[in-house]
Design an enzyme around this catalytic site. Structure first.
Site, PDB file in Angstrom:
ATOM      1  N   ASP A   1      37.832 -49.121 -28.205  1.00 36.01           N
ATOM      2  CA  ASP A   1      37.710 -48.803 -29.628  1.00 36.01           C
ATOM      3  C   ASP A   1      38.425 -47.498 -30.016  1.00 36.01           C
ATOM      4  O   ASP A   1      38.654 -47.252 -31.179  1.00 36.01           O
ATOM      5  CB  ASP A   1      36.224 -48.676 -30.021  1.00 36.01           C
ATOM      6  CG  ASP A   1      35.479 -47.661 -29.158  1.00 36.01           C
ATOM      7  OD1 ASP A   1      36.074 -47.128 -28.206  1.00 36.01           O
ATOM      8  OD2 ASP A   1      34.295 -47.390 -29.425  1.00 36.01           O
ATOM      9  N   HIS A   2      38.800 -46.684 -29.050  1.00 38.50           N
ATOM     10  CA  HIS A   2      39.370 -45.370 -29.376  1.00 38.50           C
ATOM     11  C   HIS A   2      40.895 -45.383 -29.452  1.00 38.50           C
ATOM     12  O   HIS A   2      41.488 -44.945 -30.416  1.00 38.50           O
ATOM     13  CB  HIS A   2      38.954 -44.340 -28.318  1.00 38.50           C
ATOM     14  CG  HIS A   2      37.589 -43.764 -28.519  1.00 38.50           C
ATOM     15  ND1 HIS A   2      36.454 -44.525 -28.500  1.00 38.50           N
ATOM     16  CD2 HIS A   2      37.166 -42.495 -28.744  1.00 38.50           C
ATOM     17  CE1 HIS A   2      35.400 -43.741 -28.708  1.00 38.50           C
ATOM     18  NE2 HIS A   2      35.805 -42.503 -28.858  1.00 38.50           N
TER      19      HIS A   2
ATOM     20  N   ASP B   1      30.253 -41.060 -23.914  1.00 35.02           N
ATOM     21  CA  ASP B   1      30.661 -40.653 -25.257  1.00 35.02           C
ATOM     22  C   ASP B   1      29.493 -39.882 -25.856  1.00 35.02           C
ATOM     23  O   ASP B   1      28.339 -40.303 -25.736  1.00 35.02           O
ATOM     24  CB  ASP B   1      30.982 -41.883 -26.114  1.00 35.02           C
ATOM     25  CG  ASP B   1      31.649 -41.453 -27.404  1.00 35.02           C
ATOM     26  OD1 ASP B   1      32.884 -41.572 -27.496  1.00 35.02           O
ATOM     27  OD2 ASP B   1      30.957 -40.951 -28.306  1.00 35.02           O
TER      28      ASP B   1
ATOM     29  N   ARG C   1      32.342 -35.082 -37.265  1.00 31.80           N
ATOM     30  CA  ARG C   1      32.959 -33.848 -36.767  1.00 31.80           C
ATOM     31  C   ARG C   1      34.100 -33.418 -37.682  1.00 31.80           C
ATOM     32  O   ARG C   1      34.936 -34.256 -38.042  1.00 31.80           O
ATOM     33  CB  ARG C   1      33.519 -34.041 -35.351  1.00 31.80           C
ATOM     34  CG  ARG C   1      32.411 -34.158 -34.357  1.00 31.80           C
ATOM     35  CD  ARG C   1      32.891 -34.216 -32.930  1.00 31.80           C
ATOM     36  NE  ARG C   1      31.704 -34.172 -32.097  1.00 31.80           N
ATOM     37  CZ  ARG C   1      31.559 -34.786 -30.945  1.00 31.80           C
ATOM     38  NH1 ARG C   1      32.552 -35.470 -30.438  1.00 31.80           N
ATOM     39  NH2 ARG C   1      30.438 -34.681 -30.275  1.00 31.80           N
TER      40      ARG C   1
ATOM     41  N   SER D   1      32.602 -33.306 -27.678  1.00 30.40           N
ATOM     42  CA  SER D   1      32.646 -34.589 -27.003  1.00 30.40           C
ATOM     43  C   SER D   1      32.210 -34.514 -25.544  1.00 30.40           C
ATOM     44  O   SER D   1      32.018 -33.447 -24.977  1.00 30.40           O
ATOM     45  CB  SER D   1      34.071 -35.133 -27.057  1.00 30.40           C
ATOM     46  OG  SER D   1      34.835 -34.557 -26.025  1.00 30.40           O
TER      47      SER D   1
ATOM     48  N   ARG E   1      34.152 -35.754 -23.261  1.00 30.37           N
ATOM     49  CA  ARG E   1      35.363 -36.032 -22.485  1.00 30.37           C
ATOM     50  C   ARG E   1      35.450 -35.119 -21.260  1.00 30.37           C
ATOM     51  O   ARG E   1      35.558 -33.904 -21.377  1.00 30.37           O
ATOM     52  CB  ARG E   1      36.615 -35.946 -23.351  1.00 30.37           C
ATOM     53  CG  ARG E   1      36.948 -34.586 -23.901  1.00 30.37           C
ATOM     54  CD  ARG E   1      38.086 -34.664 -24.908  1.00 30.37           C
ATOM     55  NE  ARG E   1      37.642 -35.327 -26.129  1.00 30.37           N
ATOM     56  CZ  ARG E   1      38.073 -35.028 -27.354  1.00 30.37           C
ATOM     57  NH1 ARG E   1      38.991 -34.091 -27.520  1.00 30.37           N
ATOM     58  NH2 ARG E   1      37.616 -35.653 -28.411  1.00 30.37           N
TER      59      ARG E   1
END
Ligand code: MIC
Ligand code: SF4
Length: 657
Positions: free
Chosen positions: A64-65, A119, A379, A547, A549
């Site tokens: 989806d990203h 996520d 964000r 995030s 990440r």
């Protein structure tokens, strides 16, 4: 003792430690989710753990990203993820099926269960009564392999909701209000639990908006009870079988209670460039707006989209405004198409984006220089839109659509008087269109054994960090201030396509701090690495906000960065630093932050001994000629991970016994 929802779930899932706030605990994860931008590394690391098939009750991999597909990188990732998911026993949600959190809420969430996601907005599923936590991909890989997830046993902040939201005031305004109270700093180690009579009238997607953006508070997660409203939501999704009522005990004790009377809330906005920079929309009225986007995992439910379409029916978007919508899932998009709302949106002048993260992660729709962009996202960190000096405001869909019609910041409550638009009456069907055909089920075991994994040439297995040295020689390559987000450390946007190629992606580390005609952070760090010197970053409060990440640790460690010294570090990022063997140090005396300068040479002697058992580490600033103390707040397991050279090596060692 009367129990909170958090206590109840933690008790059921506890596999290690005791439930004493602040103490390390290990909990069993029932479900996991990954998305493509963090998922490729998560699955590469999962593969290198050699555990075969997943051990959770359910794991889902979403794409989806990374949807822009400039060059072959993204599609290589998609094909890798699809093939490894099916082989490893994981469901795979194909590109186009929607944003992971929205789809997970609709199709897989289960009240009372635990969910770990790579996520930071995984807490979205807290809206249905799950304990849903965001973490780095390596932690999720370990959970997929059946390992516990380790965290500090949380304190519980109770938020008592009373009253009822008035027309034009939205769930988004609840969480923006809470952000104005708790801010984005200082909430590490807490869970927010919503209770009280005001909960009843909030739909599950509204609750999910609130828990989603709870991530911006920096808390471990947020959770709502599961009640009749939850049951109705699950019935509409054809999943009533997984419903269980789940409430806190009536006299449950919270560590702190915050009261919010929903009937007194007003439309709010988070101003540039922090989600906790809150002002009433009323005060911003009249500010010219050039871009409005409704979507992201925070506000892209069917109700949100129908409301926007209902307001726009028969109206036009103001000519100054570029207006776009990104429905959260294919289910939402299909329902909008079938019931005619999509036609109303198109007629009004909306750009229709696909069901994915898109502009929220800087994948398109970057605003022009200096103009105001209103988004229903979660964000607005500086530059996250892809425009360096952006002016991004976060608002509810109600405020967004009102402003899109008027061409300026508009309190939606005035629409009726000014242009005669009433709050639309929205009736959602009792049963939604259900079509899971874009979710690939895992292959049966016998087929999985034979199945080939598709590995495109742009997918590079990440290197494991080396073991830390006993004396760390370092140089301050960057000194930065408070609230450095993972977007500062490891930008997404145009760099996102390199997520599965650490050497390439590392070139963008601290990109926003690079200056023209000077060597980049990455170039300088690499040069030092070759001389056996570690790049050290010095930072203020709340380093690593945002995030999950893990590239914000994985890429710096690839460049040889082995220590960070900050006033405070956020939860997920700190865990990622430990997982990739970067020592997370916090100034024992904040005043020392002012004494350390960029380019100073540092030394940390006896580092390994300190990691083994000390709470403090002494750092020598060789350039300035003084020493200062740093806190090393680690659980015994964190210490073992750091000493092993990271979580992957630690997990392998454990598996060997
Ligand atoms: C985000 O909203 O910043 C992201 C992109 O979803 C990240 C994950 C990532 O960087 O891939 C998050 O929230 O964890
Ligand atoms: Fe995607 Fe934005 Fe949600 Fe992150 S916050 S998962 S980028 S929609």
């Amino acid at each position: 003792m009367a129990k909170t929802l958090t206590n109840k779930i933690l008790e059921k899932h506890l596999v290690d430690g005791e439930l004493i706030p602040g103490k390390p605990i290990g909990i069993r994860m029932d479900q996991t989710l990954t998305q493509d931008a963090t998922g490729t590394t998560a699955f590469l690391l999962f593969e290198s753990m050699e555990v075969g098939r997943i051990k959770t009750e359910l794991s889902v991999s979403y794409v989806d990203h990374n949807m822009s597909q400039f060059g072959p990188e993204n599609h290589n990732d998609h094909l890798y993820l699809q093939s490894i998911a099916r082989k490893a026993g994981v469901y795979h949600s194909r590109p186009g099926n929607g944003i992971c959190h929205q789809v997970h809420l609709e199709r897989f969430s289960r009240p009372g269960a635990t969910l770990l996601g790579s996520d930071s907005h995984t807490p979205t599923c807290g809206g249905i009564g799950m304990l849903a936590i965001g973490a780095g991909g390596l932690d999720v890989a370990v959970a997929m392999g059946g390992g516990a997830f380790y965290l500090a046993c949380p304190k519980v902040i109770g938020v008592r909701l009373t009253g009822k939201l008035r027309e034009w005031v939205a769930a988004k305004d609840i969480i923006l209000k809470l952000l104005s109270i708790l801010t984005t700093k200082g909430n590490v180690g807490c869970i927010v639990e919503y209770f009280g009579s005001g909960v009843r009238d909030l739909t599950v997607p509204q609750r999910a908006t609130v828990t989603n953006m709870g991530a911006e508070l920096g808390v471990t997660t947020s959770i709502f009870p599961s009640d009749k409203t939850t049951q109705k939501f699950l019935q509409a999704q054809g999943r009533e079988k997984v419903f269980v009522p789940f409430e806190p005990d009536p006299d449950a004790q919270y560590d702190r209670v915050i009261e919010i009377d929903l009937s007194r809330l007003e439309p709010l906005a988070a101003c540039p460039s922090s989600p906790d920079s809150i002002r009433p929309v009323e005060e911003l009225q009249g500010l010219q707006v050039h871009q409005v986007i409704v979507g992201s995992c925070t506000n892209s439910s069917l109700h949100d989209m129908m409301m926007v379409a209902g307001v726009l029916k028969g109206s036009k978007i103001h000519p100054r405004v570029e207006f776009a919508i990104a429905p959260g899932s294919r289910q939402v998009l299909e329902m909008l198409a079938r019931n005619g709302a999509l036609a109303d949106l198109i007629a009004a002048g909306a750009r229709i984006l696909e069901s994915s993260c898109g502009p929220c992660i800087g994948q398109g729709c970057s605003p022009a220089d200096g103009v105001v962009s209103l988004r229903t996202f979660n964000r607005n960190f500086p530059g996250r839109t892809g425009t360096k000096h952006d002016r991004c405001y976060l608002v509810s869909p109600e405020t967004a659509v009102a402003s899109a019609i008027m061409g300026e910041f508009t309190d939606p409550r005035i629409l009726k008087d000014v242009v005669g638009i009433r709050y639309p009456s929205i009736k959602l069907p009792a049963r939604l269109d259900i079509d899971d055909s874009m979710i690939d089920p895992p292959l049966p075991l016998e087929e999985a054994i034979e199945a080939q994994v598709h590995r495109g040439p742009t997918i590079v297995v990440p290197e494991s960090p080396t073991v830390l040295p006993d004396t760390l020689q370092g140089k301050v390559l960057l000194k930065c201030g408070d609230k450095i987000t993972t977007d500062h450390i490891m930008p997404a946007g145009v760099f996102l396509k390199y997520r599965s190629n650490v050497p390439e992606y590392s070139k963008a580390v601290f990109h926003c701090f690079n200056e023209e005609n000077r060597p980049t952070f990455a170039e300088r760090a690499m040069e030092l690495k070759q001389q056996g010197i570690s790049a050290v970053v010095v930072a203020g409060q709340s380093y690593g906000q945002g995030s999950s990440r893990e590239h914000a640790a994985l890429c710096p460690v690839y460049l040889g960065m082995r220590a960070l010294i900050a006033k405070s570090i956020e939860r997920i990022h700190k865990a990622n630093l430990i997982n990739f063997a970067i020592v997370p140090l916090e100034f024992a005396h904040e005043a020392d932050y002012n004494k350390v300068n960029p380019e100073d040479d540092l030394a940390i002697p006896n580092l390994l001994k300190a990691i083994e058992n000390a709470e403090e580490v002494v750092v020598t600033d060789k350039t300035a000629g003084f020493t200062f103390s740093c806190r090393l707040t680690l659980s015994p397991r964190d210490r073992r991970i750091l000493l092993s050279g990271g979580l992957l090596k630690y997990t392998r060692k454990q598996a060997r016994g």
